[in-house]
Design a protein around this motif. Structure first.
Motif, mmCIF file in Angstrom:
data_model
loop_
_atom_site.group_PDB
_atom_site.id
_atom_site.type_symbol
_atom_site.label_atom_id
_atom_site.label_comp_id
_atom_site.label_asym_id
_atom_site.label_seq_id
_atom_site.Cartn_x
_atom_site.Cartn_y
_atom_site.Cartn_z
ATOM 1 N N ASP A 135 0.861 -1.192 0.000
ATOM 2 C CA ASP A 135 0.000 0.000 0.000
ATOM 3 C C ASP A 135 0.889 1.230 0.000
ATOM 4 O O ASP A 135 1.976 1.228 0.587
ATOM 5 C CB ASP A 135 -0.905 -0.002 1.235
ATOM 6 N N ARG A 148 2.973 7.561 3.865
ATOM 7 C CA ARG A 148 3.389 6.263 4.381
ATOM 8 C C ARG A 148 3.179 5.162 3.355
ATOM 9 O O ARG A 148 2.471 5.346 2.372
ATOM 10 C CB ARG A 148 2.604 5.942 5.648
ATOM 11 N N VAL A 160 3.127 0.518 3.150
ATOM 12 C CA VAL A 160 3.201 -0.765 3.842
ATOM 13 C C VAL A 160 4.018 -1.705 2.961
ATOM 14 O O VAL A 160 3.708 -1.892 1.775
ATOM 15 C CB VAL A 160 1.805 -1.363 4.099
ATOM 16 N N ASP A 211 5.332 -5.524 2.595
ATOM 17 C CA ASP A 211 5.183 -6.915 3.032
ATOM 18 C C ASP A 211 6.525 -7.613 2.933
ATOM 19 O O ASP A 211 7.099 -7.746 1.847
ATOM 20 C CB ASP A 211 4.158 -7.646 2.158
ATOM 21 N N GLY A 259 3.510 -7.189 7.298
ATOM 22 C CA GLY A 259 3.421 -5.856 6.721
ATOM 23 C C GLY A 259 3.985 -4.803 7.663
ATOM 24 O O GLY A 259 3.524 -4.667 8.801
ATOM 25 N N TYR A 260 5.000 -4.074 7.216
ATOM 26 C CA TYR A 260 5.614 -3.025 8.022
ATOM 27 C C TYR A 260 5.125 -1.657 7.533
ATOM 28 O O TYR A 260 5.240 -1.337 6.353
ATOM 29 C CB TYR A 260 7.138 -3.081 7.913
ATOM 30 N N LEU A 261 4.586 -0.855 8.450
ATOM 31 C CA LEU A 261 4.162 0.498 8.126
ATOM 32 C C LEU A 261 5.378 1.415 8.206
ATOM 33 O O LEU A 261 6.055 1.476 9.238
ATOM 34 C CB LEU A 261 3.088 0.967 9.116
ATOM 35 N N HIS A 296 6.867 5.351 7.421
ATOM 36 C CA HIS A 296 6.634 6.753 7.086
ATOM 37 C C HIS A 296 7.789 7.240 6.215
ATOM 38 O O HIS A 296 8.952 6.919 6.481
ATOM 39 C CB HIS A 296 6.539 7.595 8.356
ATOM 40 N N THR A 332 8.081 3.684 15.790
ATOM 41 C CA THR A 332 7.747 4.236 14.481
ATOM 42 C C THR A 332 8.910 4.018 13.524
ATOM 43 O O THR A 332 10.058 4.329 13.842
ATOM 44 C CB THR A 332 7.442 5.742 14.576
#
Length: 213
Positions: free
Chosen positions: A11, A16, A18, A20, A29-31, A33, A62
């Motif tokens: 995404d 930001r 995501v 995978d 999945g890592y978010l 920024h 974060t």
């Protein structure tokens, strides 16, 4: 500490993404920024690698992502200045390339530093004073070497990159191109310089009414 992520883009949003990352138990999945310029190079469903920096707080972990190790190093260095946290550091890299920041600090270009949202004159003066030579000299390899502004010659037009970023945020190509054309007309410009990608993207989103999704 997570130093980098390699995986598939799941995404992409305005600020930001995501990623995978596969593992023995399946993808995680890592978010992350990141700046608009970094995000504009990501495509959903395609592989990507980002250098990362994790900021740990009492109530949060974060992850911030960067195109390369140099951008991450600058991100971490500017946070050594009193009053500069990760969000402001990321905003600095959204407006300026790493070499752009090096030139601004080395030349004590207060006006350039004040272009970053959230940095006033006193803050810019403090950044120039406290960073000193911590960022090192410009590498000369940064695509943001050519300064922008009225009358400047743009060697590397980044219009396609801005349009692709808008498409990645959910807009169709025609709407994205029209919005960028409006932004350029309002600015009296006919191209997007490498260090103006983030500003052009933000302005185009204002024309469009914000990111979809």
């Amino acid at each position: 500490m997570i130093a980098s992520l390699s995986g598939t883009v799941a995404d992409v949003r305005l600020d930001r993404a995501v990623i995978d990352v596969g593992g023995a138990g399946g993808a995680v999945g890592y978010l992350v920024h990141a700046t608009p310029a970094t995000l504009s190079g990501l495509r959903v469903g395609e592989p990507a690698r980002l250098a990362t920096s994790m900021v740990v707080r009492e109530d949060s972990f974060t992850l911030f992502g960067f195109t390369d190790d140099d951008e991450r190093a600058v991100f971490e260095a500017v946070q050594t200045v009193s009053g500069v946290g990760p969000r402001l550091a990321l905003a600095m890299l959204a407006v300026h390339t790493p070499d752009g920041l090096r030139r601004a600090v080395a030349g004590e270009d207060i006006a350039a530093l004040m272009r970053v949202p959230g940095i006033g004159r006193k803050g810019a003066q403090r950044i120039a004073l406290e960073l000193g030579d911590r960022l090192g000299a410009p590498t000369g390899t940064d695509p943001g070497e050519t300064p922008g502004g009225p009358g400047a010659t743009v060697v590397d037009d980044q219009r396609d990159q801005v349009v692709q970023a808008l498409v990645g945020l959910g807009w169709n190509p025609k709407a994205a191109e029209d919005a960028l054309a409006t932004v350029l007309t309002q600015a009296g410009a006919d191209a997007v310089a490498p260090d103006e990608i983030a500003g052009a993207l933000r302005a185009a989103l204002r024309v469009l009414g914000g990111p979809r999704g």
